[in-house]
Design an enzyme around this catalytic site. Structure first.
Site, PDB file in Angstrom:
ATOM      1  N   ASP A  97       8.173  -1.887   5.958  1.00  0.00           N
ATOM      2  CA  ASP A  97       7.835  -2.649   7.166  1.00  0.00           C
ATOM      3  C   ASP A  97       9.036  -2.793   8.111  1.00  0.00           C
ATOM      4  O   ASP A  97       8.873  -3.103   9.277  1.00  0.00           O
ATOM      5  CB  ASP A  97       7.369  -4.085   6.873  1.00  0.00           C
TER       6      ASP A  97
ATOM      7  N   CYS B 259     -20.915   3.081   2.154  1.00  0.00           N
ATOM      8  CA  CYS B 259     -20.544   1.670   1.989  1.00  0.00           C
ATOM      9  C   CYS B 259     -20.024   1.064   3.300  1.00  0.00           C
ATOM     10  O   CYS B 259     -19.316   1.727   4.061  1.00  0.00           O
ATOM     11  CB  CYS B 259     -19.462   1.575   0.914  1.00  0.00           C
TER      12      CYS B 259
ATOM     13  N   CYS C 109     -16.840  -3.976   3.561  1.00  0.00           N
ATOM     14  CA  CYS C 109     -15.705  -4.653   4.201  1.00  0.00           C
ATOM     15  C   CYS C 109     -16.058  -5.068   5.631  1.00  0.00           C
ATOM     16  O   CYS C 109     -15.721  -6.178   6.064  1.00  0.00           O
ATOM     17  CB  CYS C 109     -14.467  -3.764   4.186  1.00  0.00           C
TER      18      CYS C 109
ATOM     19  N   CYS D  37     -11.687  -8.216   2.840  1.00  0.00           N
ATOM     20  CA  CYS D  37     -12.129  -6.821   2.981  1.00  0.00           C
ATOM     21  C   CYS D  37     -11.608  -5.944   1.843  1.00  0.00           C
ATOM     22  O   CYS D  37     -12.029  -4.797   1.708  1.00  0.00           O
ATOM     23  CB  CYS D  37     -11.753  -6.262   4.348  1.00  0.00           C
TER      24      CYS D  37
HETATM   25  C1  B12 Z   1       0.792  -4.704  11.824  1.00  0.00           C
HETATM   26  C2  B12 Z   1       0.373  -4.794  10.394  1.00  0.00           C
HETATM   27  C3  B12 Z   1      -0.686  -5.615  10.077  1.00  0.00           C
HETATM   28  C4  B12 Z   1      -1.612  -6.207  11.144  1.00  0.00           C
HETATM   29  C5  B12 Z   1      -2.601  -5.097  11.581  1.00  0.00           C
HETATM   30  C6  B12 Z   1      -3.257  -4.358  10.401  1.00  0.00           C
HETATM   31  C7  B12 Z   1      -3.938  -3.045  10.737  1.00  0.00           C
HETATM   32  N1  B12 Z   1      -4.930  -2.702   9.956  1.00  0.00           N
HETATM   33  O1  B12 Z   1      -3.549  -2.353  11.657  1.00  0.00           O
HETATM   34  C8  B12 Z   1      -2.243  -7.406  10.381  1.00  0.00           C
HETATM   35  C9  B12 Z   1      -1.367  -8.636  10.571  1.00  0.00           C
HETATM   36  C10 B12 Z   1      -3.672  -7.748  10.758  1.00  0.00           C
HETATM   37  C11 B12 Z   1      -2.082  -6.913   8.938  1.00  0.00           C
HETATM   38  C12 B12 Z   1      -2.890  -7.351   7.913  1.00  0.00           C
HETATM   39  C13 B12 Z   1      -2.741  -6.915   6.597  1.00  0.00           C
HETATM   40  N2  B12 Z   1      -1.748  -6.157   6.111  1.00  0.00           N
HETATM   41 CO1  B12 Z   1      -0.420  -5.268   7.221  1.00  0.00          CO
HETATM   42  N3  B12 Z   1       0.834  -4.203   8.145  1.00  0.00           N
HETATM   43  C14 B12 Z   1       1.058  -4.039   9.400  1.00  0.00           C
HETATM   44  C15 B12 Z   1       2.159  -2.976   9.611  1.00  0.00           C
HETATM   45  C16 B12 Z   1       3.501  -3.689   9.866  1.00  0.00           C
HETATM   46  C17 B12 Z   1       1.835  -1.968  10.721  1.00  0.00           C
HETATM   47  C18 B12 Z   1       0.386  -1.435  10.655  1.00  0.00           C
HETATM   48  C19 B12 Z   1      -0.008  -0.683  11.883  1.00  0.00           C
HETATM   49  O2  B12 Z   1       0.789   0.040  12.441  1.00  0.00           O
HETATM   50  N4  B12 Z   1      -1.254  -0.833  12.314  1.00  0.00           N
HETATM   51  C20 B12 Z   1      -1.827  -0.075  13.423  1.00  0.00           C
HETATM   52  C21 B12 Z   1      -2.775   0.981  12.844  1.00  0.00           C
HETATM   53  C22 B12 Z   1      -3.369   1.837  13.956  1.00  0.00           C
HETATM   54  O3  B12 Z   1      -1.982   1.779  12.028  1.00  0.00           O
HETATM   55  P1  B12 Z   1      -2.201   1.922  10.444  1.00  0.00           P
HETATM   56  O4  B12 Z   1      -2.929   0.771   9.903  1.00  0.00           O
HETATM   57  O5  B12 Z   1      -0.903   2.251   9.805  1.00  0.00           O
HETATM   58  O6  B12 Z   1      -3.195   3.149  10.436  1.00  0.00           O
HETATM   59  C23 B12 Z   1      -2.739   4.502  10.395  1.00  0.00           C
HETATM   60  C24 B12 Z   1      -3.438   5.264   9.273  1.00  0.00           C
HETATM   61  O7  B12 Z   1      -4.320   4.407   8.608  1.00  0.00           O
HETATM   62  C25 B12 Z   1      -4.113   6.433   9.978  1.00  0.00           C
HETATM   63  N5  B12 Z   1      -5.557   6.430  10.057  1.00  0.00           N
HETATM   64  C26 B12 Z   1      -6.355   5.455  10.466  1.00  0.00           C
HETATM   65  N6  B12 Z   1      -7.636   5.887  10.484  1.00  0.00           N
HETATM   66  C27 B12 Z   1      -7.617   7.168  10.069  1.00  0.00           C
HETATM   67  C28 B12 Z   1      -8.660   8.082   9.922  1.00  0.00           C
HETATM   68  C29 B12 Z   1      -8.348   9.376   9.500  1.00  0.00           C
HETATM   69  C30 B12 Z   1      -9.440  10.378   9.370  1.00  0.00           C
HETATM   70  C31 B12 Z   1      -7.022   9.717   9.184  1.00  0.00           C
HETATM   71  C32 B12 Z   1      -6.699  11.086   8.717  1.00  0.00           C
HETATM   72  C33 B12 Z   1      -5.994   8.768   9.342  1.00  0.00           C
HETATM   73  C34 B12 Z   1      -6.316   7.508   9.790  1.00  0.00           C
HETATM   74  O8  B12 Z   1      -3.686   6.423  11.339  1.00  0.00           O
HETATM   75  C35 B12 Z   1      -3.205   5.158  11.698  1.00  0.00           C
HETATM   76  C36 B12 Z   1      -2.099   5.308  12.691  1.00  0.00           C
HETATM   77  O9  B12 Z   1      -1.082   6.088  12.195  1.00  0.00           O
HETATM   78  C37 B12 Z   1       2.147  -2.243   8.216  1.00  0.00           C
HETATM   79  C38 B12 Z   1       3.502  -1.694   7.751  1.00  0.00           C
HETATM   80  C39 B12 Z   1       3.861  -0.423   8.459  1.00  0.00           C
HETATM   81  N7  B12 Z   1       5.097  -0.306   8.878  1.00  0.00           N
HETATM   82  O10 B12 Z   1       3.047   0.463   8.654  1.00  0.00           O
HETATM   83  C40 B12 Z   1       1.606  -3.351   7.279  1.00  0.00           C
HETATM   84  C41 B12 Z   1       0.665  -2.900   6.160  1.00  0.00           C
HETATM   85  C42 B12 Z   1      -0.325  -1.937   6.755  1.00  0.00           C
HETATM   86  N8  B12 Z   1      -0.019  -4.137   5.796  1.00  0.00           N
HETATM   87  C43 B12 Z   1      -0.285  -4.246   4.537  1.00  0.00           C
HETATM   88  C44 B12 Z   1      -1.005  -5.311   3.948  1.00  0.00           C
HETATM   89  C45 B12 Z   1      -0.901  -5.456   2.448  1.00  0.00           C
HETATM   90  C46 B12 Z   1      -1.778  -6.170   4.741  1.00  0.00           C
HETATM   91  C47 B12 Z   1      -2.804  -7.212   4.287  1.00  0.00           C
HETATM   92  C48 B12 Z   1      -3.572  -6.824   3.032  1.00  0.00           C
HETATM   93  C49 B12 Z   1      -2.090  -8.577   4.092  1.00  0.00           C
HETATM   94  C50 B12 Z   1      -3.044  -9.744   3.829  1.00  0.00           C
HETATM   95  N9  B12 Z   1      -3.671  -9.809   2.682  1.00  0.00           N
HETATM   96  O11 B12 Z   1      -3.208 -10.605   4.647  1.00  0.00           O
HETATM   97  C51 B12 Z   1      -3.725  -7.297   5.520  1.00  0.00           C
HETATM   98  C52 B12 Z   1      -4.839  -6.246   5.448  1.00  0.00           C
HETATM   99  C53 B12 Z   1      -5.739  -6.265   6.648  1.00  0.00           C
HETATM  100  C54 B12 Z   1      -6.329  -4.872   6.887  1.00  0.00           C
HETATM  101  N10 B12 Z   1      -7.611  -4.696   6.629  1.00  0.00           N
HETATM  102  O12 B12 Z   1      -5.577  -3.987   7.320  1.00  0.00           O
HETATM  103  C55 B12 Z   1       0.199  -3.018   3.773  1.00  0.00           C
HETATM  104  C56 B12 Z   1      -1.016  -2.118   3.512  1.00  0.00           C
HETATM  105  C57 B12 Z   1      -1.051  -1.456   2.161  1.00  0.00           C
HETATM  106  C58 B12 Z   1      -2.280  -0.605   2.000  1.00  0.00           C
HETATM  107  N11 B12 Z   1      -2.648  -0.379   0.762  1.00  0.00           N
HETATM  108  O13 B12 Z   1      -2.874  -0.139   2.947  1.00  0.00           O
HETATM  109  C59 B12 Z   1       1.267  -2.432   4.794  1.00  0.00           C
HETATM  110  C60 B12 Z   1       1.434  -0.915   4.726  1.00  0.00           C
HETATM  111  C61 B12 Z   1       2.589  -3.156   4.479  1.00  0.00           C
HETATM  112  C62 B12 Z   1       3.304  -2.593   3.277  1.00  0.00           C
HETATM  113  N12 B12 Z   1       4.565  -2.252   3.435  1.00  0.00           N
HETATM  114  O14 B12 Z   1       2.765  -2.444   2.209  1.00  0.00           O
HETATM  115  N13 B12 Z   1      -1.093  -5.988   8.834  1.00  0.00           N
HETATM  116  S1  SF4 Z   2     -13.018   0.347   2.288  1.00  0.00           S
HETATM  117 FE1  SF4 Z   2     -14.854  -0.796   2.873  1.00  0.00          FE
HETATM  118  S2  SF4 Z   2     -16.417   0.746   3.232  1.00  0.00           S
HETATM  119 FE2  SF4 Z   2     -14.771   1.720   2.077  1.00  0.00          FE
HETATM  120  S3  SF4 Z   2     -15.447   1.571  -0.028  1.00  0.00           S
HETATM  121 FE3  SF4 Z   2     -14.108  -0.191   0.389  1.00  0.00          FE
HETATM  122  S4  SF4 Z   2     -15.503  -1.828   1.023  1.00  0.00           S
HETATM  123 FE4  SF4 Z   2     -16.656   0.075   1.116  1.00  0.00          FE
HETATM  124  S1  SF4 Z   3      -8.133  -9.291   6.330  1.00  0.00           S
HETATM  125 FE1  SF4 Z   3      -9.940 -10.659   6.534  1.00  0.00          FE
HETATM  126  S2  SF4 Z   3     -10.137 -11.058   8.723  1.00  0.00           S
HETATM  127 FE2  SF4 Z   3      -8.758  -9.280   8.500  1.00  0.00          FE
HETATM  128  S3  SF4 Z   3     -10.111  -7.508   8.632  1.00  0.00           S
HETATM  129 FE3  SF4 Z   3      -9.996  -8.014   6.448  1.00  0.00          FE
HETATM  130  S4  SF4 Z   3     -11.739  -9.405   6.084  1.00  0.00           S
HETATM  131 FE4  SF4 Z   3     -11.419  -9.298   8.288  1.00  0.00          FE
END
Ligand code: B12
Ligand code: SF4
Ligand code: SF4
Length: 394
Positions: free
Chosen positions: A131, A205, A208, A258
């Site tokens: 991060d 599914c 989430c 989720c």
């Molecule tokens: C900002 C951030 C958040 C934000 C936004 C989350 C989000 N989903 O974007 C908030 C505060 C909401 C958040 C919440 C959580 N987070 Co957070 N967060 C981050 C952070 C710092 C950046 C993420 C980011 O850039 N998001 C913007 C989106 C666009 O980028 P992305 O999620 O990385 O998605 C990329 C890939 O998934 C890919 N992708 C997406 N869709 C598709 C589809 C296809 C076909 C393909 C090929 C690729 C692809 O492309 C995207 C862009 O590169 C990362 C650490 C890091 N440096 O990456 C941790 C990170 C993602 N978080 C993490 C965690 C643990 C959480 C939480 C579980 C914490 C909690 N329990 O409250 C929740 C989960 C919520 C959720 N459903 O994501 C972990 C995830 C681990 C994992 N197994 O995925 C990370 C990696 C931190 C870590 N070092 O472990 N987080």
């Molecule tokens: S990430 Fe969401 S849609 Fe995918 S298997 Fe898990 S609960 Fe179902």
């Molecule tokens: S972490 Fe909670 S509020 Fe955020 S996307 Fe998942 S279910 Fe929704």
């Protein structure tokens, strides 16, 4: 032995659960990241927009980098559903029950880098990221084969599930990379085919998306952080939007819904890292205990935990919201304390919560405070909580 294999063995010996290697180069899926930033979905996390350019290629961080070593650390922990659903208790996300993962992973990654430097005789350092640096961790981890991206946006390993922390190390050594998974469009969803024959997909599914209380998952793999409970309770510094407060339920730090519903997590094994063992104080603590924490007590209770990121003020704001959602008169005393003595941000959430207490106790306490408090800002927020009508009634 091949150096890449030795690196992986060393990473596992240092406590990581999964490890894979990718060649350094332009970041996979950067365009998705840019689109997300341009939609404004990062909210107040302005550092994410600043990271847009450096995230395009990790070699910006270490020009001589030839490889990325991607690691995952399992933090799964079974949660007692009775305790978790008890509205008189606050829920802290599983990831924050033990010691702060940044500290654990950072140290192990520095050790891995030093070990590798010792093997190859280099004197320079690699670059660690958990991060902390502008690296697209999920996209790189998926590209290296550590898992696939679920509709909840999390990286899911077909056997381990998604309770995984991600991080890694940029190094100048050209290590043999893991072949990336093949991504194809299936009948119902995208399918990731891994070189070892494994497969990852969400299929039909949508659990989430259905469970998310705030509809932050606007579509598969699309998360608007501004409405995600995790963002609202951890990252956002100001007031929680009033219309979202009832949806927070009893979450006081983060949200796991989720991931909890995800069928892939049925296979998850509990974390084995000793520092990730849940602290008993953090497993669904009673809201009344949390309301009573002053800043020193908060620091003493959560030192070394990710909860510190919310700071006392943000955390207490969240606790007030959870107390309002509980709505029990037992919370009136604790909430009144915050209404009188805490910074305005907390006081406003306490007033909101008091107005939601069942029966007359909360509103009576608010009216009493309105008459007794001389500070105009506090009086104003009490008026707002009681509803527009009160000032004209008096
Ligand atoms: C900002 C951030 C958040 C934000 C936004 C989350 C989000 N989903 O974007 C908030 C505060 C909401 C958040 C919440 C959580 N987070 Co957070 N967060 C981050 C952070 C710092 C950046 C993420 C980011 O850039 N998001 C913007 C989106 C666009 O980028 P992305 O999620 O990385 O998605 C990329 C890939 O998934 C890919 N992708 C997406 N869709 C598709 C589809 C296809 C076909 C393909 C090929 C690729 C692809 O492309 C995207 C862009 O590169 C990362 C650490 C890091 N440096 O990456 C941790 C990170 C993602 N978080 C993490 C965690 C643990 C959480 C939480 C579980 C914490 C909690 N329990 O409250 C929740 C989960 C919520 C959720 N459903 O994501 C972990 C995830 C681990 C994992 N197994 O995925 C990370 C990696 C931190 C870590 N070092 O472990 N987080
Ligand atoms: S990430 Fe969401 S849609 Fe995918 S298997 Fe898990 S609960 Fe179902
Ligand atoms: S972490 Fe909670 S509020 Fe955020 S996307 Fe998942 S279910 Fe929704």
């Amino acid at each position: 032995m091949d150096l890449a294999r030795a690196v992986k063995e060393q990473a596992l010996a240092l406590g990581f659960d999964l490890v894979a290697i990718a060649p350094a180069g332009p970041s996979p899926e950067w365009a998705r990241y840019r689109a997300w930033i341009e939609r404004g979905w990062a909210g107040e996390m302005t550092y994410l927009a600043r990271h847009l350019v450096p995230k395009q290629d990790p070699r910006v961080l270490l020009p001589e980098a030839r490889s990325l070593i991607l690691v995952a650390l399992n933090y799964a922990h079974p949660i007692d559903p009775v305790l978790a659903q008890d509205p008189s208790r606050g829920r802290i996300s599983i990831y924050a029950l033990g010691r702060d993962y940044h500290k654990i992973m950072r140290k192990a990654l520095i050790d891995l880098d030093q070990w590798l430097a010792g093997q190859t005789g280099r004197s320079s350092r690699g670059r660690v990221f958990v991060d902390s640096a502008p690296v697209l961790e999920r996209a790189w981890a998926a590209h290296a084969g550590l898992g696939f991206i679920g509709k909840n946006t999390c990286l899911i390993h077909p056997e381990r599930g998604s309770w995984l922390f991600l991080g890694g190390l940029l190094v100048p050594e050209a290590l043999t990379p893991d072949p990336p998974p093949r991504i194809r469009k299936g009948l119902r969803d995208i399918v990731w085919e891994f070189p070892d024959g494994g497969m990852g997909t969400c299929g039909a599914c949508t659990r989430c998306l259905d469970v998310c209380p705030t509809a932050a998952l606007t579509a598969p793999r699309q998360l608007d952080a501004r409405t995600c409970i995790s963002y609202l309770t951890i990252e956002q510094r100001g007031p929680i939007p009033i219309h979202l407060r009832p949806k927070l339920g009893n979450w006081v730090f983060g949200c796991d819904l989720c991931q909890e519903v995800c069928p892939w997590n049925r296979r998850a094994r509990p974390a084995t890292h000793p520092q990730l063992r849940p602290h008993p104080d953090r497993l669904a603590p009673p809201l009344l205990d949390l309301l009573a924490l002053d800043e020193d007590a908060f620091r003493a209770r959560f030192a070394g935990s990710p909860v510190m990121r919310a700071k006392w003020e943000g955390f207490m704001r969240n606790v007030c919201v959870a107390a309002g959602n509980w709505g029990d008169p037992a919370a009136v005393e604790g909430l009144m304390h915050h209404l009188w003595h805490s910074p305005l941000l907390v006081a406003e959430h306490a007033a909101w919560a008091l107005a939601r207490v069942r029966g007359a106790a909360g509103r009576a306490a608010l009216r009493h405070a309105r008459d007794a408090i001389s500070n105009p800002q506090r009086r104003e927020l009490i008026d707002r909580a009681l509803g527009e009508g009160i000032s004209s009634n008096q």
